[in-house]
Design a protein around this motif. Sequence first.
Motif, mmCIF file in Angstrom:
data_model
loop_
_atom_site.group_PDB
_atom_site.id
_atom_site.type_symbol
_atom_site.label_atom_id
_atom_site.label_comp_id
_atom_site.label_asym_id
_atom_site.label_seq_id
_atom_site.Cartn_x
_atom_site.Cartn_y
_atom_site.Cartn_z
ATOM 1 N N THR A 103 0.822 -1.205 0.000
ATOM 2 C CA THR A 103 0.000 0.000 0.000
ATOM 3 C C THR A 103 0.861 1.262 0.000
ATOM 4 O O THR A 103 2.030 1.240 0.386
ATOM 5 C CB THR A 103 -0.930 0.023 1.224
ATOM 6 N N ASP A 104 0.273 2.344 -0.445
ATOM 7 C CA ASP A 104 0.967 3.626 -0.480
ATOM 8 C C ASP A 104 1.373 4.036 0.929
ATOM 9 O O ASP A 104 0.576 3.977 1.871
ATOM 10 C CB ASP A 104 0.039 4.689 -1.085
ATOM 11 N N GLY A 105 2.637 4.447 1.080
ATOM 12 C CA GLY A 105 3.136 4.910 2.365
ATOM 13 C C GLY A 105 3.545 3.816 3.330
ATOM 14 O O GLY A 105 3.910 4.112 4.479
ATOM 15 N N ALA A 106 3.502 2.561 2.909
ATOM 16 C CA ALA A 106 3.877 1.462 3.795
ATOM 17 C C ALA A 106 5.376 1.473 4.076
ATOM 18 O O ALA A 106 6.181 1.817 3.209
ATOM 19 C CB ALA A 106 3.480 0.126 3.176
ATOM 20 N N TYR A 107 5.734 1.126 5.285
ATOM 21 C CA TYR A 107 7.136 0.948 5.662
ATOM 22 C C TYR A 107 7.499 -0.508 5.413
ATOM 23 O O TYR A 107 6.886 -1.419 5.973
ATOM 24 C CB TYR A 107 7.345 1.318 7.131
ATOM 25 N N VAL A 108 8.506 -0.713 4.552
ATOM 26 C CA VAL A 108 8.764 -2.048 4.002
ATOM 27 C C VAL A 108 10.237 -2.408 4.123
ATOM 28 O O VAL A 108 11.118 -1.601 3.796
ATOM 29 C CB VAL A 108 8.358 -2.103 2.516
ATOM 30 N N ASN A 109 10.502 -3.625 4.571
ATOM 31 C CA ASN A 109 11.857 -4.173 4.547
ATOM 32 C C ASN A 109 11.885 -5.322 3.551
ATOM 33 O O ASN A 109 11.037 -6.220 3.603
ATOM 34 C CB ASN A 109 12.284 -4.678 5.925
ATOM 35 N N LEU A 110 12.846 -5.277 2.626
ATOM 36 C CA LEU A 110 12.994 -6.323 1.619
ATOM 37 C C LEU A 110 14.229 -7.152 1.927
ATOM 38 O O LEU A 110 15.311 -6.608 2.155
ATOM 39 C CB LEU A 110 13.121 -5.702 0.221
ATOM 40 N N GLY A 111 14.077 -8.472 1.919
ATOM 41 C CA GLY A 111 15.196 -9.354 2.204
ATOM 42 C C GLY A 111 16.288 -9.261 1.158
ATOM 43 O O GLY A 111 16.071 -8.811 0.021
ATOM 44 N N ILE A 112 17.460 -9.709 1.523
ATOM 45 C CA ILE A 112 18.630 -9.660 0.646
ATOM 46 C C ILE A 112 18.420 -10.584 -0.550
ATOM 47 O O ILE A 112 17.905 -11.695 -0.425
ATOM 48 C CB ILE A 112 19.894 -10.071 1.437
ATOM 49 N N GLY A 113 18.828 -10.104 -1.727
ATOM 50 C CA GLY A 113 18.752 -10.916 -2.938
ATOM 51 C C GLY A 113 17.446 -10.712 -3.689
ATOM 52 O O GLY A 113 17.014 -9.574 -3.909
ATOM 53 N N PHE A 114 16.819 -11.798 -4.081
ATOM 54 C CA PHE A 114 15.616 -11.780 -4.900
ATOM 55 C C PHE A 114 14.552 -10.800 -4.381
ATOM 56 O O PHE A 114 13.981 -10.022 -5.163
ATOM 57 C CB PHE A 114 15.101 -13.217 -5.024
ATOM 58 N N PRO A 115 14.233 -10.783 -3.075
ATOM 59 C CA PRO A 115 13.180 -9.859 -2.618
ATOM 60 C C PRO A 115 13.468 -8.388 -2.922
ATOM 61 O O PRO A 115 12.527 -7.594 -3.053
ATOM 62 C CB PRO A 115 13.132 -10.110 -1.104
ATOM 63 N N GLU A 116 14.743 -8.012 -3.047
ATOM 64 C CA GLU A 116 15.067 -6.619 -3.347
ATOM 65 C C GLU A 116 14.470 -6.162 -4.677
ATOM 66 O O GLU A 116 14.252 -4.958 -4.890
ATOM 67 C CB GLU A 116 16.587 -6.428 -3.376
ATOM 68 N N MET A 117 14.172 -7.098 -5.577
ATOM 69 C CA MET A 117 13.585 -6.758 -6.874
ATOM 70 C C MET A 117 12.202 -6.120 -6.736
ATOM 71 O O MET A 117 11.750 -5.388 -7.631
ATOM 72 C CB MET A 117 13.470 -8.004 -7.764
ATOM 73 N N VAL A 118 11.524 -6.381 -5.638
ATOM 74 C CA VAL A 118 10.168 -5.858 -5.441
ATOM 75 C C VAL A 118 10.151 -4.336 -5.543
ATOM 76 O O VAL A 118 9.187 -3.742 -6.039
ATOM 77 C CB VAL A 118 9.603 -6.337 -4.086
ATOM 78 N N ALA A 119 11.223 -3.685 -5.105
ATOM 79 C CA ALA A 119 11.277 -2.217 -5.106
ATOM 80 C C ALA A 119 11.186 -1.631 -6.509
ATOM 81 O O ALA A 119 10.805 -0.470 -6.676
ATOM 82 C CB ALA A 119 12.563 -1.749 -4.425
ATOM 83 N N ARG A 120 11.515 -2.403 -7.536
ATOM 84 C CA ARG A 120 11.487 -1.893 -8.914
ATOM 85 C C ARG A 120 10.076 -1.704 -9.446
ATOM 86 O O ARG A 120 9.870 -0.983 -10.419
ATOM 87 C CB ARG A 120 12.195 -2.876 -9.864
ATOM 88 N N PHE A 121 9.103 -2.356 -8.826
ATOM 89 C CA PHE A 121 7.796 -2.483 -9.464
ATOM 90 C C PHE A 121 6.661 -1.855 -8.658
ATOM 91 O O PHE A 121 5.528 -2.337 -8.683
ATOM 92 C CB PHE A 121 7.495 -3.963 -9.722
ATOM 93 N N GLN A 122 6.955 -0.748 -7.976
ATOM 94 C CA GLN A 122 5.887 -0.078 -7.252
ATOM 95 C C GLN A 122 4.835 0.450 -8.231
ATOM 96 O O GLN A 122 5.177 1.097 -9.211
ATOM 97 C CB GLN A 122 6.457 1.073 -6.430
ATOM 98 N N PRO A 123 3.573 0.185 -7.966
ATOM 99 C CA PRO A 123 2.527 0.673 -8.871
ATOM 100 C C PRO A 123 2.523 2.199 -8.948
ATOM 101 O O PRO A 123 2.865 2.882 -7.976
ATOM 102 C CB PRO A 123 1.234 0.146 -8.223
ATOM 103 N N GLU A 124 2.121 2.707 -10.097
ATOM 104 C CA GLU A 124 2.058 4.152 -10.281
ATOM 105 C C GLU A 124 1.102 4.766 -9.262
ATOM 106 O O GLU A 124 0.019 4.252 -9.008
ATOM 107 C CB GLU A 124 1.573 4.460 -11.703
ATOM 108 N N GLY A 125 1.554 5.869 -8.659
ATOM 109 C CA GLY A 125 0.728 6.544 -7.663
ATOM 110 C C GLY A 125 0.931 6.046 -6.255
ATOM 111 O O GLY A 125 0.320 6.561 -5.312
ATOM 112 N N ARG A 126 1.790 5.027 -6.098
ATOM 113 C CA ARG A 126 2.100 4.522 -4.754
ATOM 114 C C ARG A 126 3.595 4.644 -4.493
ATOM 115 O O ARG A 126 4.398 4.472 -5.410
ATOM 116 C CB ARG A 126 1.705 3.045 -4.623
#
Length: 229
Positions: free
Chosen positions: A23-46
Amino acid sequence: MIDIDTHSLTNAQIAWRAAQDITDGAYVNLGIGFPEMVARFQPEGRQAIFHTENGVLDFGKAPALGAEDWDCINAGKKAITIKPGTAFFDHADSFAMVRGGHLDVAILGAYEVAQNGDLANWSTGRGGVPAVGGAMDLVQSAKRVAVVTDHVTKKGAPKLVEACTLPLTGLACVTRVYTSLAVVDIVDGHFVLREKVPGLSFDALQAVTGAPLHTDGPVADLICPKDLT
């Protein structure tokens, strides 16, 4: 033997799907390696606020190749960029944020996820992640814990299992798993199937899952963009 390769999502597609639930404004920790890829794909407007346990909050995108400042790295030793509002702090404050329950989401990789939500994402074996790091704190303290992973190991063994056989990272902590074949929730000690890739039958998915899959309503198609990198 079921040929799942023709149906499997790429790591980028799995990461994209996981990003859609932040969700927009969420505080997020991404694990080392593969999970770090999640940061590339934030939906527009979030815009998520990313936390790294070595002491940075709300950092920017990865720098261009050759423009790295190696004094600015995340917990995976990857270069990050600084933007207005980025905050720096020591390990004690970082883990006070984690243990204080201030993170909305933690997304990690996995070797095994049990049907009751137990997580094993490190191994004492040769070639595995050599230590659990901050993951134990993250999975017991974040408001929501999700996993991104291939559905099976390189040898074809299920990663979603009745009970973990590897050293545990956390007990009953995972609530959702995004795999190369499905999106699965953990509800009352059971795997509940929410989405599966088109063209793969329920029986075929069950055959590569190490514990019973349940449904409590329609199962949606797991459709992701094809041109992700």
